[in-house]
Design a protein around this motif. Structure first.
Motif, PDB file in Angstrom:
ATOM      1  N   LEU A  93     -11.706  -0.112 -10.349  1.00 47.63           N
ATOM      2  CA  LEU A  93     -11.113  -0.387  -9.286  1.00 47.63           C
ATOM      3  C   LEU A  93     -10.367   0.854  -8.202  1.00 47.63           C
ATOM      4  CD1 LEU A  93      -8.665  -3.160 -10.394  1.00 47.63           C
ATOM      5  CD2 LEU A  93     -11.128  -3.571  -9.694  1.00 47.63           C
ATOM      6  N   LYS A  94     -11.062   1.216  -7.085  1.00 49.66           N
ATOM      7  CA  LYS A  94     -10.724   2.355  -6.508  1.00 49.66           C
ATOM      8  C   LYS A  94      -9.631   2.038  -5.337  1.00 49.66           C
ATOM      9  CE  LYS A  94     -13.021   5.189  -7.513  1.00 49.66           C
ATOM     10  NZ  LYS A  94     -12.965   5.872  -8.582  1.00 49.66           N
ATOM     11  N   LEU A  95      -8.570   2.835  -5.763  1.00 52.59           N
ATOM     12  CA  LEU A  95      -7.142   2.821  -4.820  1.00 52.59           C
ATOM     13  C   LEU A  95      -6.539   3.832  -4.312  1.00 52.59           C
ATOM     14  CD1 LEU A  95      -5.873   0.603  -7.966  1.00 52.59           C
ATOM     15  CD2 LEU A  95      -6.717  -0.434  -6.153  1.00 52.59           C
ATOM     16  N   ASP A  96      -6.362   3.714  -3.114  1.00 50.35           N
ATOM     17  CA  ASP A  96      -5.845   4.824  -2.204  1.00 50.35           C
ATOM     18  C   ASP A  96      -4.250   4.780  -2.528  1.00 50.35           C
ATOM     19  OD1 ASP A  96      -5.951   7.137  -1.102  1.00 50.35           O
ATOM     20  OD2 ASP A  96      -5.967   6.208   1.031  1.00 50.35           O
ATOM     21  N   ARG A  97      -3.817   5.116  -3.814  1.00 53.47           N
ATOM     22  CA  ARG A  97      -2.206   4.963  -4.146  1.00 53.47           C
ATOM     23  C   ARG A  97      -2.281   6.081  -5.188  1.00 53.47           C
ATOM     24  NH1 ARG A  97       0.940  -0.338  -4.791  1.00 53.47           N
ATOM     25  NH2 ARG A  97       0.543  -0.247  -2.505  1.00 53.47           N
ATOM     26  N   ILE A 132      -9.507   0.938  -1.851  1.00 57.47           N
ATOM     27  CA  ILE A 132      -8.512   0.025  -1.362  1.00 57.47           C
ATOM     28  C   ILE A 132      -7.493   0.832  -0.302  1.00 57.47           C
ATOM     29  CG2 ILE A 132      -7.334  -2.020  -1.290  1.00 57.47           C
ATOM     30  CD1 ILE A 132      -8.824  -2.820  -3.936  1.00 57.47           C
ATOM     31  N   PRO A 133      -7.304   0.710   0.859  1.00 60.82           N
ATOM     32  CA  PRO A 133      -6.264   1.312   1.643  1.00 60.82           C
ATOM     33  C   PRO A 133      -4.934   0.866   0.809  1.00 60.82           C
ATOM     34  CG  PRO A 133      -7.621   0.365   3.214  1.00 60.82           C
ATOM     35  CD  PRO A 133      -7.980  -0.199   1.806  1.00 60.82           C
ATOM     36  N   ASP A 134      -3.920   1.750   0.767  1.00 54.74           N
ATOM     37  CA  ASP A 134      -2.539   1.743   0.197  1.00 54.74           C
ATOM     38  C   ASP A 134      -1.928   0.202   0.658  1.00 54.74           C
ATOM     39  OD1 ASP A 134       0.622   2.119   0.444  1.00 54.74           O
ATOM     40  OD2 ASP A 134      -0.282   2.976  -1.341  1.00 54.74           O
ATOM     41  N   ILE A 135      -2.397   0.201   1.989  1.00 59.49           N
ATOM     42  CA  ILE A 135      -1.288  -0.985   2.834  1.00 59.49           C
ATOM     43  C   ILE A 135      -1.868  -2.242   2.389  1.00 59.49           C
ATOM     44  CG2 ILE A 135      -2.883  -1.153   4.636  1.00 59.49           C
ATOM     45  CD1 ILE A 135      -0.316  -1.477   6.365  1.00 59.49           C
ATOM     46  N   LEU A 136      -3.078  -2.423   1.836  1.00 57.05           N
ATOM     47  CA  LEU A 136      -3.698  -3.656   1.319  1.00 57.05           C
ATOM     48  C   LEU A 136      -3.843  -3.825  -0.091  1.00 57.05           C
ATOM     49  CD1 LEU A 136      -7.097  -3.664   3.432  1.00 57.05           C
ATOM     50  CD2 LEU A 136      -4.741  -4.597   3.895  1.00 57.05           C
ATOM     51  N   ILE A 137      -3.532  -2.939  -1.145  1.00 60.55           N
ATOM     52  CA  ILE A 137      -3.271  -2.937  -2.424  1.00 60.55           C
ATOM     53  C   ILE A 137      -2.770  -4.123  -2.915  1.00 60.55           C
ATOM     54  CG2 ILE A 137      -2.885  -2.021  -4.580  1.00 60.55           C
ATOM     55  CD1 ILE A 137      -3.657   0.871  -3.302  1.00 60.55           C
ATOM     56  N   ASP A 138      -1.393  -4.377  -2.535  1.00 61.07           N
ATOM     57  CA  ASP A 138      -0.573  -5.327  -2.861  1.00 61.07           C
ATOM     58  C   ASP A 138      -0.836  -6.782  -2.597  1.00 61.07           C
ATOM     59  OD1 ASP A 138       1.065  -3.424  -4.262  1.00 61.07           O
ATOM     60  OD2 ASP A 138       2.353  -3.207  -2.438  1.00 61.07           O
ATOM     61  N   ASN A 139      -1.755  -6.884  -1.667  1.00 63.71           N
ATOM     62  CA  ASN A 139      -2.423  -8.255  -1.328  1.00 63.71           C
ATOM     63  C   ASN A 139      -3.417  -8.536  -2.119  1.00 63.71           C
ATOM     64  OD1 ASN A 139      -0.740  -8.505   0.837  1.00 63.71           O
ATOM     65  ND2 ASN A 139      -2.195  -7.251   2.479  1.00 63.71           N
ATOM     66  N   HIS A 140      -4.073  -7.818  -2.856  1.00 68.23           N
ATOM     67  CA  HIS A 140      -5.104  -8.192  -3.751  1.00 68.23           C
ATOM     68  C   HIS A 140      -4.929  -7.626  -5.440  1.00 68.23           C
ATOM     69  CE1 HIS A 140      -8.116  -8.561  -0.511  1.00 68.23           C
ATOM     70  NE2 HIS A 140      -7.331  -7.414   0.276  1.00 68.23           N
ATOM     71  N   LEU A 141      -4.123  -7.081  -5.660  1.00 72.23           N
ATOM     72  CA  LEU A 141      -3.826  -6.836  -7.048  1.00 72.23           C
ATOM     73  C   LEU A 141      -2.413  -7.168  -7.447  1.00 72.23           C
ATOM     74  CD1 LEU A 141      -6.225  -4.645  -6.617  1.00 72.23           C
ATOM     75  CD2 LEU A 141      -5.009  -3.222  -8.554  1.00 72.23           C
ATOM     76  N   PHE A 142      -2.576  -8.308  -8.513  1.00 71.63           N
ATOM     77  CA  PHE A 142      -1.245  -8.826  -9.085  1.00 71.63           C
ATOM     78  C   PHE A 142      -1.254  -8.566 -10.441  1.00 71.63           C
ATOM     79  CE2 PHE A 142      -3.131 -10.871  -5.420  1.00 71.63           C
ATOM     80  CZ  PHE A 142      -2.037 -11.141  -4.563  1.00 71.63           C
TER      81      PHE A 142
END
Length: 241
Positions: free
Chosen positions: A93-97, A139-149
């Protein structure tokens, strides 16, 4: 000097214990917040990857996968990346954070709402992320919490799959594996040069080889490659194979 430093830290630790044991005040224990995902997965990781067409794909259906974190960015060897696996396989999972390991520790169960994300590959390795300049990106930082739980507290990481170098297959990609009775061909060198990611060679008793790739930003980059034979655990990857 080393003996003195060890004694100094030991004494400091004892003093801290004595001081804390003399305090009579009662303090409230902080609540332990246990994350919970109110849902289930409906696709395995292997099935998700099997649907990859070979070109950048947007996921427009309500696909949810779950897996256990087997690698993260704590050591610095993976950058803005966590890797999860289930019984069927694993995926990056590629994450911009930064510092994802503080939330997604090894052993953490994770659900991923894939709708709105993208499947792509880098050098042949299928990854889950977002589109960037027409290719797979983070995945842009602002979207991460909408997709990963996260779900529950971190448990034990999955046991590695014990394999041999000749038996490695695409099914092992992005999963935790273990190679037994192997050795390094360049003992005594550093795992990585200071200026670039470095490859070193692992060899088995039959002279089958595979590369170990270490980032120069890894916390163990300057450690010396050991001599002798033994077992190695790591995440299997490919590049332009």
């Amino acid at each position: 000097m080393k003996k003195y430093m060890k004694k100094l830290f030991f004494v400091t630790a004892i003093i801290a214990v004595v001081f804390s044991s003399c305090v009579n005040e009662d303090f409230d224990k902080p609540d332990v917040l246990i994350p919970h995902y109110n849902g289930t997965s409906n696709t395995t990781i292997a099935d998700l990857k099997a649907g990859y067409s070979g070109t950048l794909d947007s996921i427009d259906t309500p696909i949810v996968i779950e897996g256990i974190v087997v690698a993260n960015d704590e050591s610095g060897n993976f950058y803005k990346t966590i890797i999860i696996q289930d019984a069927s396989g694993g995926i990056e999972l590629k994450l911009d954070r930064y510092d994802m390991y503080t939330s997604f520790k090894v052993g953490q169960r994770v659900f991923v709402n894939c709708q709105g994300l993208f499947l792509g590959d880098y050098g042949g390795l299928v990854q889950l992320g977002y589109v960037f300049n027409g290719a797979i990106g983070r995945i842009p930082d602002i979207l991460i919490d909408n997709h990963l739980f996260r779900d529950s507290l971190p448990g034990a990481a999955p046991s590695p799959t014990v394999v041999t170098i000749p038996s490695l297959s695409m099914n092992n990609l992005s999963t935790l594996i273990q190679l037994d009775d192997v050795h390094f061909t360049e003992p005594g060198l550093s795992f990585s040069e200071s200026t670039a990611t470095t490859n070193c060679t692992i060899e088995d008793m039959n002279r089958n080889t595979i590369l170990l790739r270490t980032s120069n930003y890894a916390s163990f980059a300057a450690d010396k490659i050991p001599d002798g034979s033994g077992s190695i655990r790591g995440i299997l990857s490919i590049f332009n194979v």
